[in-house]
Every structure is written in structure tokens, then in C-alpha cells.
Scaffold this active site. Structure first.
Site, PDB file in Angstrom:
ATOM      1  N   PHE A 133       7.274  -0.127  18.661  1.00  0.00           N
ATOM      2  CA  PHE A 133       7.979   0.920  18.851  1.00  0.00           C
ATOM      3  C   PHE A 133       9.394   0.597  17.945  1.00  0.00           C
ATOM      4  O   PHE A 133      10.117  -0.499  17.902  1.00  0.00           O
ATOM      5  CB  PHE A 133       8.606   1.142  20.120  1.00  0.00           C
ATOM      6  CG  PHE A 133       9.443   2.376  20.261  1.00  0.00           C
ATOM      7  CD1 PHE A 133       9.015   3.354  20.293  1.00  0.00           C
ATOM      8  CD2 PHE A 133      10.851   2.268  20.445  1.00  0.00           C
ATOM      9  CE1 PHE A 133       9.928   4.658  20.374  1.00  0.00           C
ATOM     10  CE2 PHE A 133      11.705   3.368  20.325  1.00  0.00           C
ATOM     11  CZ  PHE A 133      11.186   4.487  20.275  1.00  0.00           C
ATOM     12  N   ASP A 218      12.484  -6.417  13.851  1.00  0.00           N
ATOM     13  CA  ASP A 218      13.397  -5.358  14.439  1.00  0.00           C
ATOM     14  C   ASP A 218      13.756  -6.015  15.775  1.00  0.00           C
ATOM     15  O   ASP A 218      13.106  -6.103  16.772  1.00  0.00           O
ATOM     16  CB  ASP A 218      12.310  -4.093  14.886  1.00  0.00           C
ATOM     17  CG  ASP A 218      13.133  -3.046  15.616  1.00  0.00           C
ATOM     18  OD1 ASP A 218      14.208  -3.359  16.203  1.00  0.00           O
ATOM     19  OD2 ASP A 218      12.411  -1.919  15.670  1.00  0.00           O
ATOM     20  N   LYS A 248      20.983  -0.796  19.732  1.00  0.00           N
ATOM     21  CA  LYS A 248      21.334  -0.854  21.274  1.00  0.00           C
ATOM     22  C   LYS A 248      22.411  -1.842  21.929  1.00  0.00           C
ATOM     23  O   LYS A 248      23.451  -1.230  21.812  1.00  0.00           O
ATOM     24  CB  LYS A 248      19.834  -1.573  21.891  1.00  0.00           C
ATOM     25  CG  LYS A 248      18.823  -0.537  21.777  1.00  0.00           C
ATOM     26  CD  LYS A 248      17.347  -0.490  23.003  1.00  0.00           C
ATOM     27  CE  LYS A 248      16.710   0.676  22.936  1.00  0.00           C
ATOM     28  NZ  LYS A 248      15.498   0.485  22.260  1.00  0.00           N
TER      29      LYS A 248
HETATM   30  C1  LIG Z   1      14.911   1.311  21.085  1.00  0.00           C
HETATM   31  C2  LIG Z   1      14.236   0.838  19.941  1.00  0.00           C
HETATM   32  C3  LIG Z   1      14.293   1.432  18.662  1.00  0.00           C
HETATM   33  C4  LIG Z   1      14.976   2.910  18.300  1.00  0.00           C
HETATM   34  O1  LIG Z   1      16.201   2.857  18.568  1.00  0.00           O
HETATM   35  P1  LIG Z   1      17.260   4.324  18.889  1.00  0.00           P
HETATM   36  O2  LIG Z   1      18.468   3.862  19.005  1.00  0.00           O
HETATM   37  O3  LIG Z   1      16.560   4.843  19.925  1.00  0.00           O
HETATM   38  O4  LIG Z   1      16.792   5.144  17.491  1.00  0.00           O
HETATM   39  C5  LIG Z   1      13.911   0.667  17.471  1.00  0.00           C
HETATM   40  N1  LIG Z   1      13.341  -0.445  17.810  1.00  0.00           N
HETATM   41  C6  LIG Z   1      13.201  -1.067  18.730  1.00  0.00           C
HETATM   42  C7  LIG Z   1      12.650  -2.284  18.942  1.00  0.00           C
HETATM   43  C8  LIG Z   1      13.621  -0.442  19.950  1.00  0.00           C
HETATM   44  O5  LIG Z   1      13.700  -1.100  21.281  1.00  0.00           O
END
Ligand SMILES: *Cc1c(COP(=O)(O)O)cnc(C)c1O
Length: 398
Positions: A133, A218, A248
């Protein structure tokens, strides 16, 4: 009598998230209160965002002071919080002075910047993982594997090859000299806290570098102390990514994202290549600095390890929990049946904010300030929550 927030929601807010489970009005530490005054222990933390919990005085003070001093100036100008935050992130990563930071407003935006950066290598292929994700904007979505998220928006940009996660042979087969970057989550969060073998990321780095590709991690969910280290890859030997994306927990609830790159990758984006109106906003940067300062001042990395171990043993001893995954305060619990959504509802009734990432999977990403007492309360309540959920699931299926 006025109509409730929840009733007005459907008449005003676009229906992308389904109906909200609660309307919340305030929070303190790892606790939130709803419109009826009912209190909950928050084990979701705004989806791994509220690192300092709710209404932390240090965050309130930093945001308030900065907003009262200089709230926004645009990227025609520099501000102290923006530059200080970039310096701090590079320092926490332990990277050399080749490293540079691009500040944005969310995880998806941090990943968009990184994806654009990979295009400037002259290569266009990216290798990502099944179960990944990376966000919901078109570029970030192109790297996100879930068919239900992707298919309504085809065609997505980019040439993305998905490989099985935690499969070194699959990476070896997929990565060649046409690949710009390999993008991976150190722990897959939205997939339900899936932890790869300890040598996987080092192997991914070796394979990427053998082919002149970048290793892009990420750490939007895993970063900023979530696993008990500043960044999850720092728990491993010999892993130094070329690009790291963050969001986050970084702002503790104030929207911010960051793309950090080192070496040649740090200069791939040149003037005119990318931009953002709000990115680097001094209020958001001041919030992030307050989060980083408070993690140090309150010993929250150590606390995250201690509370994480406590949470792990609570989950491991629950009847009905068959597997516990994760590190620090990022934990997945696999249930012995498809009743996780019912557990979320039963948890709410019992005064706990829980989260299901799948039919039989719970995820726990509480504030890093969650207390031992909060977790003891979960321990006491969870058996009944899971029993109620199991019964409700049986009822629903009969
Ligand atoms: C939540 C998340 C995203 C996306 O972040 P947003 O602030 O919702 O755009 C991207 N990568 C990972 C691993 C995430 O957990």
C-alpha cells in the site's frame, strides 16, 4: 433537536469511506471521547498518526506558537522550521551530507515525489510488492497492489511489476537494468502488519544496486518510532536505502509528508521538476520538530519497545489469536475465524478503538504514549470482546 454529526455526514461528505462508526469530539493521551461523552482507549491512533497521542501539550504549543509567528509563506521563501526539519530527518537517518529532503503533505504525496524522482534516472520501470500500500493518488496507486483499489482507475501510470513480498528469488527474476527502483514497505502495514524475513531488505538492496536501481523504502507507516527505532530499516543490519518516504506519525496529526534521498538520488529532482504550495509549511514543520523532540524528551523509542512487548504478550495469550506479528507498537493479530470486523464493533461497545485490516486480521498501532494501564485494560477486556465478536459473526452467517 439538532441532527447529529453522523446523520449530517452522509448529506455533506462524499461517500468514499462509508458511514463513520463514531463522531469524536476530543482526546487526551491515548484516549478519545465521542459526542455522547463515552470514553475509548484509542489503539488505532488515527491510523499510526497520533504518535504523541491526542492534545499533547508540546504539539499544541509548537503549532500555536508557529502559527502566531509565521503560518505560511510559499516555497519562494525559506523558513527555519522547514530547514531544521530537513536537517533533523537526514541526521536521524544517519545519512551523509549528500542527502536532501522534499517536504509535502501526506504519504501519497511523499511517494509521488519519489516516483517522479525515479523517472529522472532515465528508466521507467518500478518493481513493487504484492500486498503493498503506497497511497491513493494515481502515481501512488500505480504502486499499490490491491485490485479493488486499482481496477476502477485503470489505466494507471507507469510500468510497475509486482513481485511476491519476502521472496528474494522473485526480486532477482524481476529486477534488471531497465528498473529505476525497487519500492518496499519494511513491514507491510495495510496488509495487516506483514514482517518479511530479516535478510529480505538487505537482499533487495543488493539486487537493486547490482542493476543500478534505487532501493526506495516506504516508511510512511513504520517510520518515526513506530517499531521502536526511528525507522524500521534501522532494526536491520546493512540496510541503507537510497530513498525513504515518510508521513503519518511525522506530524503527530498535522498533515506532512517527506521524501528523503541520498547520493545521486538526492539531485535527480531539479528546479522546475516538482513542487507543492503547502509542502514545507512552517506550521507543519514545527509540528514535526515537536514530535521528534518529544520522542527524545519522553524516551518514546524505549517506551515503544516496552509497550510493544507488553502488547505482544497480551495478544499472544488471547484465546482465538493464532498469530501475532510486528515490532514495537505496530502489531497484527490473526484470529481463528473471520470475525475481525465484529471485534472492532464489540471493542467500540466496550470502550476500545480497534482496527481490522482483513476478515480475520486485527491491527494495533496505538499512540506511542499509550500507557501500561491502557494496555492492561485491553488485556482485561479482549477475551469478552473476541467472544462477543465470534458469536456475532456466527449469528450473522446463520
Ligand atoms: C498510509 C500509507 C500511505 C499513504 O499515506 P496518505 O497520507 O494516506 O496518503 C503510503 N504508504 C504507506 C506504507 C502507508 O501506510
Amino acid at each position: 433537536m439538532s441532527t447529529s454529526v453522523q446523520d449530517r455526514y452522509a448529506g455533506a461528505v462524499m461517500n468514499t469511506f462509508g458511514p463513520p462508526a463514531l463522531a469524536l469530539v476530543r482526546g487526551r493521551g491515548a484516549h478519545v471521547w465521542d459526542v455522547d461523552g463515552k470514553e475509548y482507549v484509542d489503539l488505532l491512533g488515527g491510523i499510526a498518526v497520533n504518535a504523541l497521542g491526542h492534545a499533547h501539550p508540546a504539539l499544541v504549543e509548537a503549532v500555536t506558537t508557529q502559527l502566531a509567528t509565521l503560518g505560511h509563506v510559499s516555497n519562494f521563501f525559506a523558513t527555519e522550521p522547514q530547514v531544521a526539519l530537513a536537517e533533523r530527518l537526514v541526521g536521524l537517518l544517519g545519512w551523509d551530507d549528500s542527502a536532501r529532503v522534499f517536504l509535502s503533505n501526506s504519504g501519497a504525496e511523499a511517494n509521488e515525489a519519489a516516483l517522479k524522482l525515479t523517472r529522472r534516472t532515465g528508466r521507467t520501470r518500478v518493481v513493487a510488492a504484492q500486498g503493498s500500500f503506497h497511497g491513493r493518488t494515481m502515481g501512488a496507486l500505480s504502486l499499490t497492489s490491491k485490485a479493488a483499489y486499482r481496477e476502477p482507475f485503470a489505466p494507471l501510470p507507469g510500468e510497475v511489476t509486482f513481485v511476491a513480498y519476502d521472496d528474494v528469488a522473485a526480486l532477482e527474476a524481476a529486477v534488471d537494468d531497465t528498473v529505476a527502483a525497487v519500492v518496499l514497505e519494511p513491514v507491510q502495514g495495510e496488509a495487516g502488519v506483514v514482517v518479511p524475513s530479516p535478510d529480505y531488505l538487505a537482499a533487495a538492496q543488493r539486487i537493486a544496486h547490482d542493476h543500478g536501481a534505487l532501493l526506495w523504502l516506504d516508511e510512511v507507516q513504520t517510520g518515526i518510532g513506530r517499531t521502536g527505532a526511528w525507522f524500521a530499516h534501522q532494526l536491520l543490519e546493512g540496510v541503507t536505502p537510497d530513498v525513504v518516504t515518510l508521513a503519518k506519525g511525522l506530524g503527530g496529526g498535522i498533515p506532512i509528508g517527506a521524501t528523503v534521498a541520498r547520493g545521486d538520488a538526492a539531485t535527480l529532482l531539479q528546479p522546475g521538476n516538482h513542487g507543492t504550495t503547502f509542502g514545507g509549511n512552517p506550521v507543519a514543520a514545527a509540528a514535526a520538530l515537536a514530535v521528534l523532540d518529544t520522542i527524545v524528551a519522553e524516551g518514546l523509542l524505549e517506551a515503544t519497545l516496552a509497550r510493544g512487548t507488553q502488547l505482544e504478550s497480551i495478544l499472544r495469550t488471547q484465546p482465538g489469536v493464532v498469530e501475532v506479528t510486528g515490532a514495537g507498537l505496530m502489531r497484527g493479530a490473526e484470529l481463528d475465524g473471520p470475525y475481525a470486523p465484529h471485534a472492532v464493533a464489540a471493542g467500540r461497545a466496550a470502550g476500545f478503538i480497534l482496527n481490522a485490516t482483513g476478515p480475520s486480521r486485527l491491527r494495533f498501532v496505538p499512540p506511542l504514549v499509550v500507557t501500561s494501564d491502557d494496555l492492561d485494560a485491553l488485556d482485561a477486556a479482549l477475551p469478552a470482546i473476541l467472544d462477543t465478536a465470534r458469536a456475532a459473526a456466527q449469528e450473522a452467517s446463520s
